[in-house]
Design an enzyme around this catalytic site. Structure first.
Site, mmCIF file in Angstrom:
data_model
loop_
_atom_site.group_PDB
_atom_site.id
_atom_site.type_symbol
_atom_site.label_atom_id
_atom_site.label_comp_id
_atom_site.label_asym_id
_atom_site.label_seq_id
_atom_site.Cartn_x
_atom_site.Cartn_y
_atom_site.Cartn_z
ATOM 1 N N GLU A 1 -0.949 -8.538 -8.957
ATOM 2 C CA GLU A 1 -0.184 -7.315 -8.711
ATOM 3 C C GLU A 1 0.761 -7.502 -7.522
ATOM 4 O O GLU A 1 1.912 -7.046 -7.557
ATOM 5 C CB GLU A 1 -1.132 -6.140 -8.454
ATOM 6 N N TRP B 1 0.840 -1.198 0.000
ATOM 7 C CA TRP B 1 0.000 0.000 0.000
ATOM 8 C C TRP B 1 0.880 1.256 0.000
ATOM 9 O O TRP B 1 0.591 2.230 -0.684
ATOM 10 C CB TRP B 1 -0.942 0.001 1.198
ATOM 11 N N TRP C 1 -22.934 -6.266 -20.715
ATOM 12 C CA TRP C 1 -23.688 -6.591 -21.915
ATOM 13 C C TRP C 1 -24.993 -7.310 -21.555
ATOM 14 O O TRP C 1 -26.067 -6.968 -22.045
ATOM 15 C CB TRP C 1 -22.822 -7.451 -22.822
#
Length: 124
Positions: A71, A27, A119
């Site tokens: 990540e 962080w 969609w």
């Protein structure tokens, strides 16, 4: 680890502390993680609004979490490569580029799932 002295609950507590330290580190030092985490937190309620059912909402939320996990792993690879040394080396470049590719692929997966969900939601 062969020399792990902690057992049982003490080991779980130590692992929890290490994970909290890792969260604090990423962080503090990784802007991309902060941005992805904020977007993921904002997307969780949206997933429940647009999802056709609970399973679809869970898939959207899990795909976002997968991006966060990738990540974290990419940041770990970068930290290890940087720890080895500042000199340029093709294997160091490759490791960092492959970590970056993993983040890109997770982002593409996340995008595909969200576009499909929107969609369906718009068609419904």
């Amino acid at each position: 680890m062969a020399n792990q002295p902690l057992k049982g609950t003490a080991r779980l507590i130590a692992a929890w502390r290490n994970s909290r330290a890792g969260l604090r580190d990423i962080w503090t030092h990784e802007e991309a993680f902060r941005m992805e985490m904020v977007i993921w937190l904002l997307s969780v309620p949206v997933a429940f609004v647009i999802a056709a059912d609970m399973f679809q909402a869970a898939v959207l939320i899990a795909a976002g979490m997968l991006l966060l996990i990738v990540e974290v792993l990419n940041s770990a690879i970068e930290a290890v490569v940087d720890r080895i040394g500042p000199e340029r080396h093709d294997l160091s470049r490759m490791a960092k580029d492959l970590g970056s590719l993993a983040v890109l692929l997770a982002t593409v997966l996340l995008t595909i799932l969200w576009v499909a969900a929107f969609w369906i939601w718009l068609a419904g």
